[in-house]
Design a protein around this motif. Structure first.
Motif, PDB file in Angstrom:
ATOM      1  N   ARG A   3       2.543  -6.350  -3.265  1.00  0.00           N
ATOM      2  CA  ARG A   3       2.578  -6.633  -1.826  1.00  0.00           C
ATOM      3  C   ARG A   3       1.541  -5.723  -0.629  1.00  0.00           C
ATOM      4  N   SER A   4       0.912  -6.170   0.149  1.00  0.00           N
ATOM      5  CA  SER A   4      -0.015  -5.381   1.240  1.00  0.00           C
ATOM      6  C   SER A   4       0.516  -5.398   2.417  1.00  0.00           C
TER       7      SER A   4
ATOM      8  N   LEU B 274      -6.761  -0.912   2.821  1.00  0.00           N
ATOM      9  CA  LEU B 274      -6.047  -0.894   1.463  1.00  0.00           C
ATOM     10  C   LEU B 274      -4.669  -0.143   1.444  1.00  0.00           C
ATOM     11  N   ARG B 275      -3.759  -1.022   1.889  1.00  0.00           N
ATOM     12  CA  ARG B 275      -2.295  -0.607   2.110  1.00  0.00           C
ATOM     13  C   ARG B 275      -1.431  -1.194   1.196  1.00  0.00           C
ATOM     14  N   GLY B 276      -0.974  -0.638   0.374  1.00  0.00           N
ATOM     15  CA  GLY B 276       0.201  -0.879  -0.389  1.00  0.00           C
ATOM     16  C   GLY B 276       1.598  -0.556   0.316  1.00  0.00           C
TER      17      GLY B 276
ATOM     18  N   SER C 179      -1.610  -4.671   4.709  1.00  0.00           N
ATOM     19  CA  SER C 179      -2.802  -4.438   5.451  1.00  0.00           C
ATOM     20  C   SER C 179      -3.135  -5.636   6.420  1.00  0.00           C
TER      21      SER C 179
ATOM     22  N   VAL D 264      -6.476  -6.516  -4.820  1.00  0.00           N
ATOM     23  CA  VAL D 264      -5.936  -5.197  -5.994  1.00  0.00           C
ATOM     24  C   VAL D 264      -6.881  -4.515  -6.589  1.00  0.00           C
TER      25      VAL D 264
ATOM     26  N   HIS E 145      -6.107  -6.419   6.529  1.00  0.00           N
ATOM     27  CA  HIS E 145      -7.497  -6.868   6.113  1.00  0.00           C
ATOM     28  C   HIS E 145      -8.623  -6.818   6.850  1.00  0.00           C
TER      29      HIS E 145
ATOM     30  N   THR F  47       0.101 -11.219   3.098  1.00  0.00           N
ATOM     31  CA  THR F  47       0.859 -10.005   2.608  1.00  0.00           C
ATOM     32  C   THR F  47       0.926  -9.806   1.206  1.00  0.00           C
TER      33      THR F  47
ATOM     34  N   ASN G 163      -8.433  -2.340  -4.083  1.00  0.00           N
ATOM     35  CA  ASN G 163      -7.449  -1.069  -3.963  1.00  0.00           C
ATOM     36  C   ASN G 163      -7.544   0.134  -4.990  1.00  0.00           C
TER      37      ASN G 163
ATOM     38  N   SER H   9      -1.924  -8.913  -2.087  1.00  0.00           N
ATOM     39  CA  SER H   9      -3.292  -8.701  -2.350  1.00  0.00           C
ATOM     40  C   SER H   9      -3.918  -9.815  -3.012  1.00  0.00           C
TER      41      SER H   9
END
Length: 527
Positions: free
Chosen positions: A144-145, A132-134, A147, A316, A149, A78, A319, A80
């Motif tokens: 935090r992510s 690539l989800r913040g 994603s 990160v 992945h 959770t 991203n 990056s």
């Protein structure tokens, strides 16, 4: 030797430059090599493996959790990943975030990319937003992510089982859909401005910004960002159609299969179709090389012992390098209209009228912008500001440190970053020293290695390393998985017959079956 060639060798390093020259010259020899299947397969595996080995392999010792290694930092995805440790001094020698963001803005007409179309920009956004989800909620934590992945097509299928269940028809392996003007579309998410009960597991980013009547035009999509921009929605609609087409083919060949097996097998097939498009159209578009990479069925066996063949974990840095805002023109061709960028937001209602085929062709006929400084539409200033601010909050190491990490020599002067006087003089005005130049600005300040290149060298290398190492580790490509037991014989044929977005589109536009020009590469681009 010309002055520009000498500068390139001094800046990029002899090994990097010679490799680039070898891959961008001698086209007849590369084409000859591609005619011999064993030679092409060996070259394909070797070039991919060498590209990924340009950075140390995963697992990364650090994540954005903390500046030291712990069991949690090695397992809690959770957060990056990060390629380099945090850099303490983020302000000394650097301009304000606002002034740094000003380096990105275009003041006059857009400078066009030498190769890319708007379709390339649409696909890049749609594909990368899956992993690539913040965080979207406020206050946002850039560490935090959200994603998974993985390349799992969560913009279509959802991030979790509840979202997937909400978009499924639970019959014949299909996704829920409706017919509009003879074309298949997702059902609407809302009724009278409220999310329908059947879609409570779904959400739509920034939906609260819209009046109730606009909310009723949103589609029920697995991903929470699928309605944000018309290009994103177009991609999701296309692959919904493809999923349902594949499920119907599977049902015809396997009359005894239940809904669950039909759905899961169609999903497997469509995910690998997208990975193949990523490798064989998208990556080959980005690179100016004469050798064309392919998703070889035997690639998993050839690369399975490579040190980078590890569990995916988006970094990160990965991203940040994908924030190609300068690709987007100030106005976009949508059907018979030229719309400002703001006019294409939450634009699903723009699709049924002209039809999916027409809109894909419109995006293919329109040139994208050059990726680099001084070329982002002013309406996107805030996202450039946010990207720079995130880099500083995360303590990302300077541009020169990442050059060294990726086996480029450190630059000693701003004119080694770019030979464009406007760029290097602007950098010198704002940064105390070239070692103070931050990663995000440096990535986009660099000039490409050739006039035909889409991306500059450091950006290309980071993209290649992460793209190959995140795509080719997909479990569906593992040697014991990538077979007829997983995909069926018809499924393998569908995958083999899919190399481009054009292939997928022309199977899925019954409302407008005319041939369409569909390409990430501009018609007039030289190779």
């Amino acid at each position: 030797m010309s002055r520009s060639r000498a500068r390139s060798i001094a800046t990029d390093g002899a090994v990097n430059r010679l490799r680039f020259l070898a891959l961008t010259h001698g086209r007849p020899l590369w084409r000859l090599a591609e005619t011999a299947t064993p030679v092409r397969r060996r070259l394909n595996a070797t070039l991919i493996d060498q590209a990924v080995r340009e950075m140390p392999p995963r697992p990364e010792p650090l994540s954005t959790l903390a500046p030291y290694t712990s069991w949690t930092s090695l397992t809690d995805r959770t957060y990056s990943g990060r390629h380099l440790p945090p850099h303490d001094d983020q302000e000394t020698g650097r301009p304000s975030v606002d002034k740094a963001a000003g380096l990105f803005l275009r003041e006059g007409p857009m400078d066009p990319c030498p190769r890319s179309t708007v379709l390339f920009a649409y696909f890049a956004q749609w594909f990368t937003d899956g992993f690539l989800r913040g965080e979207s909620r406020e206050p946002r934590d850039p560490r935090r992510s959200t994603s998974n992945h993985e390349i799992d097509l969560n913009p279509l299928y959802g991030l979790d089982a509840a979202a997937t269940a909400a978009v499924r028809a639970h019959e014949g392996g299909l996704l829920k859909s409706q017919q509009i003007n003879g074309g298949e579309f997702p059902p609407y998410l809302c009724e009278n401005g409220e999310i329908k009960p059947e879609f409570r597991a779904l959400s739509a980013v920034r939906m609260e910004m819209l009046p109730p009547e606009r909310r009723d035009t949103l589609f029920a999509l697995g991903g929470d960002r699928g309605n944000v921009q018309v290009g994103f929605t177009m991609m999701t609609v296309l692959f919904l159609r493809e999923h349902n087409r594949v499920a119907r083919i599977l049902a015809g060949h396997n009359p005894g299969w239940d809904d669950e097996r039909l759905f899961q097998t169609a999903r497997n097939i469509v995910i690998v179709q997208v990975i193949r498009i990523v490798v064989e159209e998208y990556i080959n578009h980005i690179t100016p090389y004469h050798f064309r990479f392919l998703l070889d069925p035997k690639l998993g066996t050839a690369l399975r012992n490579s040190p980078w063949h590890r569990q995916n974990w988006a970094s990160v840095e990965f991203n940040l390098v994908y924030r190609w805002h300068s690709l987007i023109p100030g106005a976009l061709s949508v059907g018979e209209r030229e719309l400002p960028l703001a006019g294409t937001l939450f634009g699903g209602a723009l699709i049924p009228g002209p039809g999916l085929g027409r809109l894909f062709e419109d995006a293919s006929e329109q040139r994208a912008g050059r990726i680099g400084l001084f070329n982002t539409d002013p309406s996107l200033r805030e996202v450039e500001f946010s990207s720079i601010a995130d880099g500083r909050t995360l303590g990302l190491a300077p541009y020169n440190d990442y050059r060294e990490h990726c086996r480029f020599p450190r630059v000693r002067r701003f004119d080694q970053v770019s030979g464009d006087p406007r760029v290097h003089e602007s950098l010198a005005d704002l940064y105390r020293d070239v070692d103070d130049l931050e990663l995000y600005v440096g990535l986009f300040a660099e000039e490409p290695g050739s006039p035909k290149a889409v991306l500059p060298p450091l950006l290309t290398k980071i993209i290649a390393i992460d793209a190959f190492s995140q795509a080719l580790t997909n479990p569906l490509l593992a040697p014991r998985v990538a077979n007829a037991a997983t995909f069926t014989r018809p499924g393998l044929e569908i995958i083999a017959g899919t190399r481009t977005l054009s292939d997928v589109l022309h199977r899925n536009i019954p409302e407008d079956p005319a041939p369409r020009f569909v390409s990430m590469t501009w018609r007039g681009a030289a190779r």
